[in-house]
Design a protein around this motif. Structure first.
Motif: not given
Length: 189
Positions: A70-71, A85-92, A110-112, A120-122
């Motif tokens: 996810g990084l 971090y790739d938010l899609a990868a973290l959530v799935s 990016l959501l900080v 930051a979440l991409a």
């Protein structure tokens, strides 16, 4: 006549003021929360605005070799470095098909995180904003696989359910994972 009317109006205002203290206190939970409707991979989620320090356009992300899943890498935000971090990868729980830090399409935003501004979440897209109420939230159990503790509630928005992302939980999970990696002996890495 004017004096009597003014005195009567003043008495009514004083009575209304005094009566306002007798009413039960309103809590912030009764007020709708402001949220962003986002898309990360194939997931359409909501993020409470108060959980974010900033929303930034995605700049160049410098990949890191051997990083955790996810990084995406490091990104400069207002003179500071943040881990993107790739938010899609973290959530799935798995990377998106055909997308990696070096090749695939770059995320747009990016959501900080407010609690951890070095995270930051991409995400791919900001689809809009919404007002959400606590009463309208329901358990997201069984909504989608893989979200676990990160998406625990769903809210009806625009005729369909959206998972409510807990940004603090995402940042905490990232930091726990980083701490575990730092504690491993060097020969295991």
């Amino acid at each position: 006549m004017k004096r009597a009317l003014l005195a009567e109006r003043l008495a009514a205002l004083q009575a209304a003021f005094d009566a306002s203290f007798a009413e039960p206190a309103r809590t912030r939970a009764e007020e709708p929360a402001r949220a962003l409707a986002i898309r990360a991979g194939d997931r359409r989620l909501l993020v409470r605005v108060e959980e974010l320090a900033a929303v930034e356009p995605c700049r160049r992300i410098v990949p890191l070799a051997g990083g955790p899943p996810g990084l995406l890498g490091l990104v400069g935000l207002r003179g500071r470095l943040a881990a993107a971090y790739d938010l899609a990868a973290l959530v799935s729980g798995r990377p998106r098909a055909g997308v990696d830090a070096a090749a695939g399409p770059a995320p747009r935003w990016l959501l900080v995180c407010a609690e951890h501004p070095d995270v930051a979440l991409a995400i791919d897209e900001i689809e809009g904003h919404a007002s959400i109420s606590v009463e309208g939230a329901r358990s997201a159990a069984g909504e989608r696989e893989g979200a676990g503790e990160l998406v625990t509630e769903a809210v009806e928005v625009d005729g369909g359910p959206r998972g409510l992302l807990r940004v603090a939980a995402v940042a905490a999970a990232i930091l726990r994972r980083a701490q575990r990696g730092a504690e491993r002996p060097k020969e295991d890495r």
